[in-house]
Motif scaffolding. Structure first.
Motif, PDB file in Angstrom:
ATOM      1  N   GLU A   1       0.820  -1.221   0.000  1.00  0.00           N
ATOM      2  CA  GLU A   1       0.000   0.000   0.000  1.00  0.00           C
ATOM      3  C   GLU A   1       0.852   1.268   0.000  1.00  0.00           C
ATOM      4  O   GLU A   1       0.389   2.328  -0.416  1.00  0.00           O
ATOM      5  N   ASN A   2       2.112   1.131   0.459  1.00  0.00           N
ATOM      6  CA  ASN A   2       2.990   2.300   0.569  1.00  0.00           C
ATOM      7  C   ASN A   2       4.367   1.974  -0.008  1.00  0.00           C
ATOM      8  O   ASN A   2       5.376   2.017   0.702  1.00  0.00           O
ATOM      9  N   PRO A   3       4.436   1.645  -1.281  1.00  0.00           N
ATOM     10  CA  PRO A   3       5.709   1.182  -1.856  1.00  0.00           C
ATOM     11  C   PRO A   3       6.841   2.193  -1.765  1.00  0.00           C
ATOM     12  O   PRO A   3       8.015   1.802  -1.725  1.00  0.00           O
ATOM     13  N   LYS A   4       6.518   3.475  -1.696  1.00  0.00           N
ATOM     14  CA  LYS A   4       7.564   4.494  -1.665  1.00  0.00           C
ATOM     15  C   LYS A   4       8.433   4.413  -0.417  1.00  0.00           C
ATOM     16  O   LYS A   4       9.523   4.991  -0.385  1.00  0.00           O
ATOM     17  N   VAL A   5       7.962   3.698   0.622  1.00  0.00           N
ATOM     18  CA  VAL A   5       8.782   3.567   1.831  1.00  0.00           C
ATOM     19  C   VAL A   5      10.069   2.795   1.546  1.00  0.00           C
ATOM     20  O   VAL A   5      11.044   2.893   2.299  1.00  0.00           O
ATOM     21  N   LEU A   6      10.096   2.023   0.463  1.00  0.00           N
ATOM     22  CA  LEU A   6      11.280   1.243   0.116  1.00  0.00           C
ATOM     23  C   LEU A   6      12.359   2.108  -0.518  1.00  0.00           C
ATOM     24  O   LEU A   6      13.549   1.774  -0.446  1.00  0.00           O
ATOM     25  N   GLY A   7      11.969   3.186  -1.165  1.00  0.00           N
ATOM     26  CA  GLY A   7      12.906   4.042  -1.879  1.00  0.00           C
ATOM     27  C   GLY A   7      12.798   3.832  -3.381  1.00  0.00           C
ATOM     28  O   GLY A   7      12.626   2.704  -3.859  1.00  0.00           O
TER      29      GLY A   7
ATOM     30  N   ILE B   1      20.191  -3.032   9.526  1.00  0.00           N
ATOM     31  CA  ILE B   1      20.130  -3.945   8.374  1.00  0.00           C
ATOM     32  C   ILE B   1      19.587  -3.200   7.159  1.00  0.00           C
ATOM     33  O   ILE B   1      18.577  -2.498   7.251  1.00  0.00           O
ATOM     34  N   LYS B   2      20.255  -3.357   6.046  1.00  0.00           N
ATOM     35  CA  LYS B   2      19.795  -2.793   4.772  1.00  0.00           C
ATOM     36  C   LYS B   2      19.539  -3.945   3.801  1.00  0.00           C
ATOM     37  O   LYS B   2      20.173  -5.007   3.877  1.00  0.00           O
ATOM     38  N   GLY B   3      18.612  -3.721   2.870  1.00  0.00           N
ATOM     39  CA  GLY B   3      18.277  -4.731   1.878  1.00  0.00           C
ATOM     40  C   GLY B   3      19.307  -4.814   0.759  1.00  0.00           C
ATOM     41  O   GLY B   3      20.427  -4.300   0.887  1.00  0.00           O
ATOM     42  N   PRO B   4      18.961  -5.436  -0.357  1.00  0.00           N
ATOM     43  CA  PRO B   4      19.926  -5.637  -1.440  1.00  0.00           C
ATOM     44  C   PRO B   4      20.419  -4.334  -2.051  1.00  0.00           C
ATOM     45  O   PRO B   4      19.714  -3.324  -2.037  1.00  0.00           O
ATOM     46  N   ASN B   5      21.627  -4.399  -2.558  1.00  0.00           N
ATOM     47  CA  ASN B   5      22.269  -3.224  -3.151  1.00  0.00           C
ATOM     48  C   ASN B   5      21.444  -2.707  -4.331  1.00  0.00           C
ATOM     49  O   ASN B   5      20.993  -3.489  -5.169  1.00  0.00           O
ATOM     50  N   VAL B   6      21.268  -1.395  -4.393  1.00  0.00           N
ATOM     51  CA  VAL B   6      20.470  -0.806  -5.477  1.00  0.00           C
ATOM     52  C   VAL B   6      21.352  -0.277  -6.607  1.00  0.00           C
ATOM     53  O   VAL B   6      20.841   0.240  -7.603  1.00  0.00           O
TER      54      VAL B   6
ATOM     55  N   LEU C   1      10.607  -6.219  -0.286  1.00  0.00           N
ATOM     56  CA  LEU C   1      11.600  -5.792   0.691  1.00  0.00           C
ATOM     57  C   LEU C   1      12.996  -6.296   0.326  1.00  0.00           C
ATOM     58  O   LEU C   1      13.993  -5.612   0.533  1.00  0.00           O
ATOM     59  N   GLY C   2      13.075  -7.520  -0.186  1.00  0.00           N
ATOM     60  CA  GLY C   2      14.356  -8.045  -0.641  1.00  0.00           C
ATOM     61  C   GLY C   2      15.240  -8.619   0.438  1.00  0.00           C
ATOM     62  O   GLY C   2      16.390  -9.004   0.171  1.00  0.00           O
TER      63      GLY C   2
ATOM     64  N   ILE D   1      12.895   0.255  -5.675  1.00  0.00           N
ATOM     65  CA  ILE D   1      11.753  -0.203  -6.472  1.00  0.00           C
ATOM     66  C   ILE D   1      12.160  -0.400  -7.930  1.00  0.00           C
ATOM     67  O   ILE D   1      11.759  -1.385  -8.572  1.00  0.00           O
ATOM     68  N   GLN D   2      12.971   0.498  -8.447  1.00  0.00           N
ATOM     69  CA  GLN D   2      13.415   0.386  -9.840  1.00  0.00           C
ATOM     70  C   GLN D   2      14.174  -0.913 -10.077  1.00  0.00           C
ATOM     71  O   GLN D   2      14.039  -1.539 -11.131  1.00  0.00           O
ATOM     72  N   LYS D   3      14.963  -1.339  -9.092  1.00  0.00           N
ATOM     73  CA  LYS D   3      15.786  -2.534  -9.283  1.00  0.00           C
ATOM     74  C   LYS D   3      15.112  -3.812  -8.799  1.00  0.00           C
ATOM     75  O   LYS D   3      15.231  -4.859  -9.428  1.00  0.00           O
TER      76      LYS D   3
END
Length: 351
Positions: A74-80, A345-350, A91-92, A84-86
């Motif tokens: 519902e709030n995809p922009k929270v991911l950055g 913790i950070k998700g996968p490299n963008v 969440l990844g 999202i582009q990659k």
């Protein structure tokens, strides 16, 4: 968008444990069971043969009747935007607390290439183990094939279900509190008895098991072993590369590196994108107030110890042991506390 506190979800597994998780949550009559894991920041459903109708493993927003995965959708922009582009609206990453009463069965997870080929997934299951504590005076993990182990010999032991011989094919590594190990997809492994671990991994549950019976005698369904691939094809997930114990420690045991900033902040890098593109792991040690600037992707925080609070322009949340915080992308915030030990913790490299 506000910072969110999350609650983890216990997941059924073939092995037993979880008593230390009960104690962590101050449950009465704590005990070991087939719920030895708590899945955190989870948008991933656990894969358990015979339990396909049971949805387990998904995290919730604390004090809100909403799944974390639905909040993300519902709030995809929270991911950055770059995330999202990659990686899409995913969440990844997945974080777990693992408390093993018994040794886990010998297993392997696919790397990204094999995950795409065999499971039609863009994520494999590279993972890391940060040792939070141990139940025993000496605790062990089993990691990577020993020198001289061939695919033919290992498959022979599997067919015979010679459990001791299979276990003896792996390097037995004594572990201590505070150590971290990176376990890349394709590398065979098993967590030993008595380990309390924070695991950061890619967001899948593809687990290939070669032992058809757990150390405590639980019989594992064939599909839970080969994940639908069949017993012959599942061996495609293994990298038959052998290592000495010294090579295991040099290649897979991570070294914390302290980085100091002009404002007095100190961050210990544990796993960086130079080690793996799948995720990163850092430690924050806080005894006063620090300001964290905006970041183009989201951040997950897990509190190991200490007390304090996290605040932004909208709210503040109390920080104490076992608190789980999700911070949206492009969010500036402050952390105040005493003797706060926090894993970031950070998700996968963008990039």
């Amino acid at each position: 968008m506000q910072i969110k506190e999350l609650t983890g979800e216990r997941a059924w597994r073939t092995y037993t444990g979880g008593k230390l998780l009960d104690i962590l949550h101050k449950k009465e009559n704590s005990s070991d069971s087939h719920y030895p894991e708590e899945w955190m920041f989870s948008t991933t459903i656990a894969r358990n043969s015979g339990r396909e109708d049971i949805v387990e493993g998904l995290s919730y927003l604390k004090n809100e009747n909403k799944l974390f995965v639905d909040f993300i959708k519902e709030n995809p922009k929270v991911l950055g935007e770059k995330h999202i582009q990659k990686w899409g609206v995913n969440l990844g990453v997945l974080v777990k607390l693992i408390d093993s009463e018994e040794r886990l069965t010998i297993q392997v997870h696919p790397n990204n290439q094999k995950a795409k080929e065999l499971f039609n997934s863009k994520f494999g299951k590279t993972e890391s183990w940060h040792i939070l504590d141990t139940r025993e005076e000496k605790s062990y993990i089993y990691l990577g094939f020993k020198e001289g182990i061939s695919k033919e010999k290992f498959k022979e032991y599997f067919i015979e279900q010679d459990l001791n011989a299979m276990l003896n094919c792996l390097n037995k590594i004594e572990v201590k509190k505070g150590e971290t190990y990176l376990v890349k997809g394709g590398v065979p492994h098993a967590i030993g008895a008595g380990c309390l671990i924070l695991e950061v991994q890619e967001p899948t549950d593809y687990t290939i098991r070669v032992e058809k019976t757990t150390p405590s005698g639980f019989v594992i369904d064939d599909k839970m072993c080969h994940q639908g691939l069949g017993f012959e094809r599942m061996f495609e997930c293994f990298d038959f590369i052998d290592y000495s114990e010294k090579e295991i420690r040099n290649n897979f045991q991570m070294k914390e590196t302290e980085i100091s900033f002009e404002d007095g902040r100190k961050v210990n890098e544990i796993i960086t994108y130079k080690d793996t593109s799948c995720f990163s792991l850092m430690r924050l040690m806080i005894n006063n107030k620090i300001k964290i600037e905006k970041n183009e992707t989201y951040t997950c925080l897990y509190v190991i110890s200490g007390i304090g609070k996290i605040e932004d322009d909208l709210q503040e949340i109390k920080l104490e042991k076992n608190v789980q915080i999700f911070i949206p992308a492009n969010k500036e915030f402050n952390i105040l506390g005493e003797k706060l030990n926090i894993l970031l913790i950070k998700g996968p490299n963008v990039k």
